[in-house]
Design a protein around this motif. Structure first.
Motif, PDB file in Angstrom:
ATOM      1  N   GLY A 154       0.831  -1.218   0.000  1.00 44.52           N
ATOM      2  CA  GLY A 154       0.000   0.000   0.000  1.00 44.52           C
ATOM      3  C   GLY A 154       0.853   1.249   0.000  1.00 44.52           C
ATOM      4  N   GLU A 188      -5.084   2.960  -6.381  1.00 40.75           N
ATOM      5  CA  GLU A 188      -6.400   3.614  -6.248  1.00 40.75           C
ATOM      6  C   GLU A 188      -7.263   2.880  -5.224  1.00 40.75           C
ATOM      7  OE1 GLU A 188      -7.845   3.737 -10.216  1.00 40.75           O
ATOM      8  OE2 GLU A 188      -6.995   5.733 -10.608  1.00 40.75           O
ATOM      9  N   PHE A 189      -7.141   1.573  -5.197  1.00 38.75           N
ATOM     10  CA  PHE A 189      -7.887   0.755  -4.241  1.00 38.75           C
ATOM     11  C   PHE A 189      -7.453   1.108  -2.802  1.00 38.75           C
ATOM     12  CE2 PHE A 189      -7.679  -3.298  -1.858  1.00 38.75           C
ATOM     13  CZ  PHE A 189      -9.021  -3.586  -1.775  1.00 38.75           C
ATOM     14  N   PHE A 190      -6.119   1.190  -2.596  1.00 40.20           N
ATOM     15  CA  PHE A 190      -5.605   1.543  -1.262  1.00 40.20           C
ATOM     16  C   PHE A 190      -6.019   2.975  -0.880  1.00 40.20           C
ATOM     17  CE2 PHE A 190      -2.686  -2.042  -1.796  1.00 40.20           C
ATOM     18  CZ  PHE A 190      -2.655  -2.547  -0.515  1.00 40.20           C
ATOM     19  N   ILE A 191      -5.917   3.888  -1.850  1.00 40.14           N
ATOM     20  CA  ILE A 191      -6.248   5.299  -1.565  1.00 40.14           C
ATOM     21  C   ILE A 191      -7.739   5.433  -1.235  1.00 40.14           C
ATOM     22  CG2 ILE A 191      -6.382   7.615  -2.597  1.00 40.14           C
ATOM     23  CD1 ILE A 191      -3.798   6.918  -4.110  1.00 40.14           C
ATOM     24  N   ALA A 192      -8.587   4.676  -1.967  1.00 41.22           N
ATOM     25  CA  ALA A 192     -10.033   4.730  -1.685  1.00 41.22           C
ATOM     26  C   ALA A 192     -10.304   4.264  -0.251  1.00 41.22           C
ATOM     27  CB  ALA A 192     -10.787   3.862  -2.678  1.00 41.22           C
ATOM     28  N   ILE A 193      -9.629   3.193   0.172  1.00 36.41           N
ATOM     29  CA  ILE A 193      -9.828   2.687   1.550  1.00 36.41           C
ATOM     30  C   ILE A 193      -9.311   3.706   2.566  1.00 36.41           C
ATOM     31  CG2 ILE A 193      -9.082   0.914   3.200  1.00 36.41           C
ATOM     32  CD1 ILE A 193      -9.245  -1.105   0.998  1.00 36.41           C
ATOM     33  N   THR A 194      -8.131   4.293   2.285  1.00 36.97           N
ATOM     34  CA  THR A 194      -7.563   5.280   3.224  1.00 36.97           C
ATOM     35  C   THR A 194      -8.480   6.485   3.373  1.00 36.97           C
ATOM     36  OG1 THR A 194      -5.392   4.610   2.462  1.00 36.97           O
ATOM     37  CG2 THR A 194      -5.500   6.650   3.714  1.00 36.97           C
ATOM     38  N   PHE A 195      -8.925   7.023   2.235  1.00 32.51           N
ATOM     39  CA  PHE A 195      -9.815   8.188   2.315  1.00 32.51           C
ATOM     40  C   PHE A 195     -11.149   7.816   2.952  1.00 32.51           C
ATOM     41  CE2 PHE A 195      -7.377  10.456  -1.277  1.00 32.51           C
ATOM     42  CZ  PHE A 195      -6.605  11.122  -0.335  1.00 32.51           C
ATOM     43  N   GLY A 196     -11.597   6.579   2.728  1.00 30.80           N
ATOM     44  CA  GLY A 196     -12.821   6.122   3.374  1.00 30.80           C
ATOM     45  C   GLY A 196     -12.672   6.112   4.886  1.00 30.80           C
ATOM     46  N   ALA A 197     -11.524   5.600   5.363  1.00 28.52           N
ATOM     47  CA  ALA A 197     -11.274   5.559   6.814  1.00 28.52           C
ATOM     48  C   ALA A 197     -11.188   6.981   7.379  1.00 28.52           C
ATOM     49  CB  ALA A 197      -9.982   4.805   7.093  1.00 28.52           C
ATOM     50  N   PHE A 199     -12.530   9.689   6.065  1.00 26.39           N
ATOM     51  CA  PHE A 199     -13.882  10.256   5.941  1.00 26.39           C
ATOM     52  C   PHE A 199     -14.746   9.805   7.115  1.00 26.39           C
ATOM     53  CE2 PHE A 199     -18.189  10.453   4.285  1.00 26.39           C
ATOM     54  CZ  PHE A 199     -18.205  11.587   3.518  1.00 26.39           C
TER      55      PHE A 199
ATOM     56  N   LYS B 139     -14.048   2.204  -7.347  1.00 25.65           N
ATOM     57  CA  LYS B 139     -13.373   3.008  -6.306  1.00 25.65           C
ATOM     58  C   LYS B 139     -14.380   3.654  -5.356  1.00 25.65           C
ATOM     59  CE  LYS B 139     -11.120   4.689  -9.724  1.00 25.65           C
ATOM     60  NZ  LYS B 139     -10.609   5.736 -10.588  1.00 25.65           N
ATOM     61  N   VAL B 142     -15.848   0.995  -3.107  1.00 24.29           N
ATOM     62  CA  VAL B 142     -14.880   0.612  -2.056  1.00 24.29           C
ATOM     63  C   VAL B 142     -14.839   1.702  -0.976  1.00 24.29           C
ATOM     64  CG1 VAL B 142     -12.404   0.293  -1.586  1.00 24.29           C
ATOM     65  CG2 VAL B 142     -13.448  -0.843  -3.523  1.00 24.29           C
ATOM     66  N   PHE B 143     -14.837   2.960  -1.418  1.00 22.47           N
ATOM     67  CA  PHE B 143     -14.804   4.100  -0.485  1.00 22.47           C
ATOM     68  C   PHE B 143     -16.019   4.077   0.449  1.00 22.47           C
ATOM     69  CE2 PHE B 143     -16.195   8.464   0.365  1.00 22.47           C
ATOM     70  CZ  PHE B 143     -15.069   9.004   0.955  1.00 22.47           C
ATOM     71  N   THR B 146     -15.986   1.129   2.862  1.00 23.21           N
ATOM     72  CA  THR B 146     -15.031   1.364   3.962  1.00 23.21           C
ATOM     73  C   THR B 146     -15.648   2.272   5.021  1.00 23.21           C
ATOM     74  OG1 THR B 146     -13.263   1.256   2.337  1.00 23.21           O
ATOM     75  CG2 THR B 146     -12.682   2.138   4.476  1.00 23.21           C
ATOM     76  N   VAL B 147     -16.281   3.355   4.557  1.00 26.73           N
ATOM     77  CA  VAL B 147     -16.922   4.292   5.503  1.00 26.73           C
ATOM     78  C   VAL B 147     -17.966   3.552   6.327  1.00 26.73           C
ATOM     79  CG1 VAL B 147     -18.342   6.372   5.688  1.00 26.73           C
ATOM     80  CG2 VAL B 147     -16.532   6.270   3.986  1.00 26.73           C
ATOM     81  N   ILE B 150     -16.413   1.050   8.887  1.00 22.69           N
ATOM     82  CA  ILE B 150     -15.749   1.702  10.029  1.00 22.69           C
ATOM     83  C   ILE B 150     -16.774   2.358  10.939  1.00 22.69           C
ATOM     84  CG2 ILE B 150     -14.197   3.620  10.653  1.00 22.69           C
ATOM     85  CD1 ILE B 150     -12.355   2.650   8.519  1.00 22.69           C
ATOM     86  N   PHE B 177      -4.944  -2.015   5.550  1.00 21.81           N
ATOM     87  CA  PHE B 177      -5.082  -1.382   4.231  1.00 21.81           C
ATOM     88  C   PHE B 177      -4.977   0.148   4.326  1.00 21.81           C
ATOM     89  CE2 PHE B 177      -6.852  -5.540   3.420  1.00 21.81           C
ATOM     90  CZ  PHE B 177      -6.373  -5.827   2.161  1.00 21.81           C
ATOM     91  N   ALA B 178      -5.746   0.734   5.278  1.00 25.00           N
ATOM     92  CA  ALA B 178      -5.724   2.200   5.398  1.00 25.00           C
ATOM     93  C   ALA B 178      -4.354   2.692   5.871  1.00 25.00           C
ATOM     94  CB  ALA B 178      -6.809   2.670   6.358  1.00 25.00           C
ATOM     95  N   GLY B 180      -1.434   1.368   5.148  1.00 27.10           N
ATOM     96  CA  GLY B 180      -0.544   1.371   3.981  1.00 27.10           C
ATOM     97  C   GLY B 180      -0.740   2.604   3.131  1.00 27.10           C
ATOM     98  N   GLY B 181      -2.005   2.891   2.800  1.00 25.36           N
ATOM     99  CA  GLY B 181      -2.297   4.068   1.973  1.00 25.36           C
ATOM    100  C   GLY B 181      -1.913   5.359   2.661  1.00 25.36           C
TER     101      GLY B 181
END
Lengths: 227, 211
Positions: A154, A188-197, A199, B139, B142-143, B146-147, B150, B177-178, B180-181
């Protein structure tokens, strides 16, 4: 001048009115919201000025100048003169420019030190330590290894995602390679999860604030009419 | 003449920056670094004054020229001058001014800050709905998932907490995952800050003026 209940009542009333004015933004931009925001900006600017005046001008400049010796006075006279030159920037550009150069130099050094010591090295060390199994039990070795590989993937792929440079020559326009495109898709998959967390974290905090404000409005009505 | 002054600004920025940076690594330079940092803090105070003065000037001009929305500028100036007056007079020992200042702080500033945060909740939910309506792809799904995971994991509801997979799944999402990003983004931001600082050090960027 005010008794405590009167002060509480006025504070509660202001709090209620301004909360409603800000909440009115939910139905769209309107004059009530704008008035509340402009009052807030004015108060915040004034308050920041007061804090800066007390914490910096009084505590760091005026008080040491009045109580210190000649050496301290000389050392503090330099930023004082520089400060007045900076203030002159409002009307004249030139005299304050070298003070800005000084501030930029100090800021750049602080940024480099902060980026290196505060983020870059700790994050790189944390990435390296993912694969330090010396203290782990052998039972969860595989779990830790898989976890480390996913985090490292990631990190590397997300960093690579922000590489936008491509090679270009006269015959064909620049285009990223197949490998780069594959890396970008995974990143993009990792970034989507990171921004989701992120958010979800911000939304939780915002919901807490919404609950607090709603509770405050109910409390205000309760104390006004039912107590 | 212009080139000489431009070079002089660059020399000031580079030399002060070098001294401050060296102070982090060499203990012998640390006292000079402390002096320069103290001066920078005092000058930041003056810079705040310049900023507030500019804010005042912009709104005053709007009122004087009766520009569009000048009544809002009036609200800004009145509130700014009121708190400044209360603060300075209150500092002389008049307690009533401090009381009024507290009312303004606890009755307007803090509630407005929290209310803006509360309005953010509505805006964020609305933007999520728009995301699903206007841009449905892998994407965005997935976003949103994830929201949801969580937020569900953070909820203290007994029937949600009874679901066995949810807690673990939430941990894997947020801590593997988060992480890592986020680490990639953080390293990228730090590299950007480092490069910006170095460009100033080498004189390639001169935000203080000059070429």
């Amino acid at each position: 001048m005010f008794s405590a209940p009167i002060a509480d009542l006025i504070t509660g009333l202001f709090s209620f009115v301004f909360t409603i004015m800000i909440f009115s933004y939910v139905i769209g931009d309107n004059p009530f919201f704008r008035v509340a925001i402009h009052v807030f900006v004015g108060l915040a600017a004034g308050f920041v000025t007061l804090v800066v005046f007390e914490q910096i001008f009084i505590n760091k400049l005026i008080a040491p100048m009045l109580t210190g010796n000649w050496t301290q006075l000389a050392f503090l006279a330099i930023p004082l003169i520089m400060g007045f030159l900076l203030l002159s920037k409002v009307r004249y550009q030139k005299p304050g420019r070298w003070v800005v150069a000084f501030l930029v130099g100090v800021g750049a050094a602080a940024a480099i030190a902060g980026a290196l010591g505060g983020t870059l090295l700790p994050q790189v060390w944390a990435s390296i330590n993912l694969f330090d199994f010396s203290e782990n039990q052998s039972a969860n070795f595989v779990d830790k290894l898989v976890e480390g590989i996913i985090i490292l993937t990631g990190t590397v792929f997300t960093l690579a995602y922000f590489q936008f440079g491509v090679r270009e020559n006269a015959t064909k326009p620049g285009k990223s390679s197949v490998l780069m495109r594959a890396i970008t898709s995974i990143a993009e998959f990792f970034i989507a999860i990171t921004f989701g967390a992120l958010f979800a974290g911000v939304l939780s905090a915002a919901l807490t604030a919404l609950v607090e404000r709603t509770h405050s409005i109910i409390n205000f009505f309760n104390s006004l009419f039912f107590q | 003449m212009k080139r000489i002054s431009s070079a002089a600004y660059a020399i000031i920025a580079i030399s002060t920056g070098t001294l401050v940076l060296l102070g982090y690594f060499l203990p012998q330079v640390a006292p000079f670094q402390m002096i320069l940092l103290d001066w920078a803090v005092i000058l930041s105070g003056f810079a705040v004054f310049v900023g507030v003065g500019n804010l005042f000037s912009v709104h005053y001009t709007k009122i004087r020229t009766r520009s569009k929305g000048y009544l809002y500028s009036f609200a800004t100036l009145i509130s700014m001058l009121t708190i400044l007056l209360l603060g300075f007079v209150g500092a002389l020992g008049f307690s009533v001014f401090t009381e009024v200042e507290n009312v303004l702080l606890n009755g307007i500033m803090i509630p407005v800050e929290i209310s803006l945060m509360a309005v953010l909740a509505v805006t964020l939910v609305y933007s999520s709905i728009r995301l699903l309506r206007d841009r449905v792809n892998v994407k965005s799904i997935v976003f949103i998932l994830t929201v949801l995971f969580i937020l569900l994991g953070a909820a203290s509801s007994p029937w949600i907490n009874a679901l066995p997979f949810l807690g673990n799944f939430r941990l894997i999402i947020s801590q593997v995952f988060a992480t890592g990003g986020a680490r990639g983004i953080l390293i990228g931001v730090a590299l950007g800050a480092l490069m910006t600082g170095l460009r100033i050090f080498f004189g390639a960027d001169r935000p203080y003026g000059g070429k």
